[in-house]
Enzyme design. Sequence first.
Site, short mmCIF file in Angstrom:
data_model
loop_
_atom_site.label_atom_id
_atom_site.label_comp_id
_atom_site.label_asym_id
_atom_site.label_seq_id
_atom_site.Cartn_x
_atom_site.Cartn_y
_atom_site.Cartn_z
N GLY A 14 0.83 -1.21 0.00
CA GLY A 14 0.00 0.00 0.00
C GLY A 14 0.86 1.25 0.00
O GLY A 14 0.58 2.22 0.70
N ALA A 15 1.92 1.21 -0.81
CA ALA A 15 2.90 2.31 -0.80
C ALA A 15 2.58 3.41 -1.80
O ALA A 15 3.36 4.33 -1.97
CB ALA A 15 4.29 1.73 -1.09
N SER A 16 1.42 3.33 -2.45
CA SER A 16 1.14 4.30 -3.52
C SER A 16 0.66 5.65 -3.01
O SER A 16 0.68 6.63 -3.74
CB SER A 16 0.11 3.71 -4.48
OG SER A 16 -1.10 3.44 -3.80
N ARG A 17 0.19 5.69 -1.77
CA ARG A 17 -0.28 6.98 -1.23
C ARG A 17 -0.41 6.90 0.29
O ARG A 17 -0.16 5.85 0.88
CB ARG A 17 -1.61 7.39 -1.87
CG ARG A 17 -2.72 6.41 -1.69
CD ARG A 17 -3.88 6.77 -2.62
NE ARG A 17 -4.54 5.58 -3.10
CZ ARG A 17 -5.53 4.94 -2.48
NH1 ARG A 17 -5.99 5.41 -1.35
NH2 ARG A 17 -6.05 3.84 -2.97
N TYR A 157 -14.27 -3.42 10.02
CA TYR A 157 -12.93 -2.83 10.07
C TYR A 157 -12.27 -3.13 11.42
O TYR A 157 -11.13 -3.57 11.48
CB TYR A 157 -13.04 -1.31 9.85
CG TYR A 157 -11.72 -0.59 9.82
CD1 TYR A 157 -10.82 -0.79 8.77
CD2 TYR A 157 -11.36 0.29 10.84
CE1 TYR A 157 -9.60 -0.11 8.74
CE2 TYR A 157 -10.15 0.96 10.82
CZ TYR A 157 -9.27 0.76 9.77
OH TYR A 157 -8.07 1.42 9.74
N ALA A 159 -12.90 -5.51 13.49
CA ALA A 159 -12.57 -6.94 13.60
C ALA A 159 -11.28 -7.25 12.84
O ALA A 159 -10.42 -8.00 13.32
CB ALA A 159 -13.73 -7.79 13.05
N LYS A 161 -8.82 -5.20 12.19
CA LYS A 161 -7.66 -4.57 12.83
C LYS A 161 -7.32 -5.23 14.18
O LYS A 161 -6.16 -5.29 14.57
CB LYS A 161 -7.89 -3.06 12.97
CG LYS A 161 -7.95 -2.33 11.62
CD LYS A 161 -6.65 -2.49 10.81
CE LYS A 161 -6.60 -1.72 9.53
NZ LYS A 161 -5.35 -1.87 8.79
N ILE A 190 -5.54 9.86 11.18
CA ILE A 190 -4.40 10.41 10.45
C ILE A 190 -4.94 11.14 9.22
O ILE A 190 -5.80 10.61 8.51
CB ILE A 190 -3.44 9.27 10.02
CG1 ILE A 190 -3.01 8.42 11.24
CG2 ILE A 190 -2.22 9.82 9.29
CD1 ILE A 190 -2.32 9.15 12.36
#
Length: 258
Positions: A14-17, A157, A159, A161, A190
């Site tokens: 998930g390094a695109s943004r 979500y 669950a 995490k 964030i």
Amino acid sequence: MGTQVEAKLALVTGASRGIGAAIAEVLAENGFQVALLGRDAQALSSVEQKLTATGARARSFICDVADEAAVDATLARIETSLGVPGVLVNNAGYGGPFHRADEVSKQEWDTLFRVNVDGVYYLCRWALPRMKAGGYGRIVNISSIQGLFGGALSSTYSATKHALVGYSKTLAAEWGAYGITCNAVCPGYIDTEMLAKADPGVRKELLRRIPTGRFGTAEEVARLVAFLAGPHGGYINGSALVMDGGLSAHLGNDLPSF
Ligand code: NAP
């Protein structure tokens, strides 16, 4: 397996943004070569170009972390072309569905688990024996404050995490003896694209509840990840590190102003 682990090679999903791009940037700044993984070729390529323009080494790999065969094939390519990463940051993930628990469809439930949990499993399953053979590894799983607490309208979500926190602690216990650490990072709110799209009223209410009075930045999360991945992070193992501006430190009663 006589594998050599490249301690200064980091794989970031998930390094695109957002947070993932910031993690890649800070790791590159700290001297890491970075393998960037994501689905959006164009977005990944612009992160890659930004990093390489600074003299860092970075390479993009297009891959959906929910697709087991694609993950296995991508990891094989990374191993052949760059080696075995000493640092694995499982960041790819998304939020939602935002409705009541009884309104969540099985498809929504499964789809989110496939990305947020199965994807992490595929990457760790591959990395662990190789890191063990090389005697070194740093795994960081990006969970959420919702990996430690519930939140209305985000049962799925939360669950997923929570699953990452349990998984990270267990990996720490199982693999710590082989030079591998595994931690979960649990950010609060964030200020990434996701939050920017939120209703202004919702943003205002969230800010009211955060003692520091602001949202966190992707760079702040990235610097914590870089600490865990760096030379001074080796004794932090099996932790769920909270970074939420104090949001989870209080009971939600009105914060005093003085
Ligand atoms: P974001 O801006 O939406 O970025 C998500 C990243 O994950 C993108 O690079 C996306 O790339 C990638 N991704 C999503 N699904 C993927 C898939 N199936 N395969 C590969 N890559 C995939 O989100 P963010 O705010 O930076 O969040 C990053 C992580 O932090 C997530 O795990 C999120 O749950 C967690 N987190 C965020 C916050 C927050 O307030 N922002 C708080 C706590 C935890 P493509 O779409 O290009 O593939």
